[in-house]
Design an enzyme around this catalytic site. Sequence first.
Site, PDB file in Angstrom:
ATOM      1  N   HIS A 129      45.803 -49.430 -38.050  1.00 53.35           N
ATOM      2  CA  HIS A 129      46.764 -49.000 -37.040  1.00 53.35           C
ATOM      3  C   HIS A 129      47.115 -50.140 -36.072  1.00 53.35           C
ATOM      4  O   HIS A 129      47.907 -49.939 -35.154  1.00 53.35           O
ATOM      5  CB  HIS A 129      46.223 -47.804 -36.244  1.00 53.35           C
ATOM      6  CG  HIS A 129      45.943 -46.605 -37.099  1.00 53.35           C
ATOM      7  ND1 HIS A 129      46.906 -46.010 -37.882  1.00 53.35           N
ATOM      8  CD2 HIS A 129      44.799 -45.911 -37.334  1.00 53.35           C
ATOM      9  CE1 HIS A 129      46.367 -44.982 -38.546  1.00 53.35           C
ATOM     10  NE2 HIS A 129      45.087 -44.916 -38.235  1.00 53.35           N
TER      11      HIS A 129
HETATM   12 ZN   LIG Z   1      42.003 -42.719 -41.230  1.00 54.00          ZN
END
Ligand SMILES: [Zn+2]
Length: 308
Positions: A129
């Site tokens: 992320h």
């Molecule tokens: Zn994950």
Amino acid sequence: MVPLIYHPRFNITAFGLERLHPFDSQKYRHIHDALVARGLRRPSDFTRPSPVTQADLLKVHTPEYLRSLRRSEVLARILEVPVVRRIPTWLLDRRVLRPMRYAVGGTLLACRLALEHGVAINLGGGYHHAGSDRGGGFSAYADVPLGALILHEEGRIGRVLVVDLDVHQGDGTASVFRNWSWASILDLYEDDLFPFPKEPVDVPLPVPAGLSGIEYLDIVRDHLPGSFDAHRPDLIIYNAGSDPFEGDPLARLRLSGNDLAERDLLVVTMARERGIPVAMVLSGGYSPQSWRIHTDAIEGILTRFDPA
Ligand SMILES: [Zn+2]
């Protein structure tokens, strides 16, 4: 032997943080200890990485973003633990960010060793992320893009394909790859989960909540070989998140531990059948059993790919 990369400093021991977030911050040590207990490796068989340097981090991250990590409120958001805001930043750097820098070093090393040995596994990393100028979802550093970029700059690889089978979409990695014509992503993720919105990827495979292990493995078998042949990568970086597990508190797919072990063996085998080196990183997995699932999966890979 398949190189396994691990450093005791991967593990995060921070003021009970491990109790405030579902992530098992000792997962790496548990996997290491279990592989040793099963007689698959001796402690001296693991390769220890150096932490990633600031100069290397600046290859993928903006200086402003790296500076922002010195602010507790920024880290509190990335780690999803609000109380972190009250912890001094020097302490956060030592107890949270430094372990992550060791794990990033582990991903770089796994990419290098995969080119030499065909397969290499980092017992950490997979912070998918994190983008150039942002973090989130327990990801502060973009380790996978960094590993790909360094080998690409050194001329060791042309094309890279990331196979991201963590249950969440790898939006950070995808955002970095958008500007790199030589880097592609196949991403199989549960569509109704974080992150929102999703980032465009080369091969998106969104799946609904409730998907069974049989259905999931069919998708893997149907789509991965064609993608490997179409993209013809010189290296596959495999984000082997264990959070598609049926007992994961952050997701709603229904894979058993055996399904996940079969998945990981399938990915590595399909890559090796084509002669493509594969560097595996562990990424997410929030069940207390996550370490055992990874250990079983790694045992399957060692059994198949360690020389007899
Ligand atoms: Zn994950």
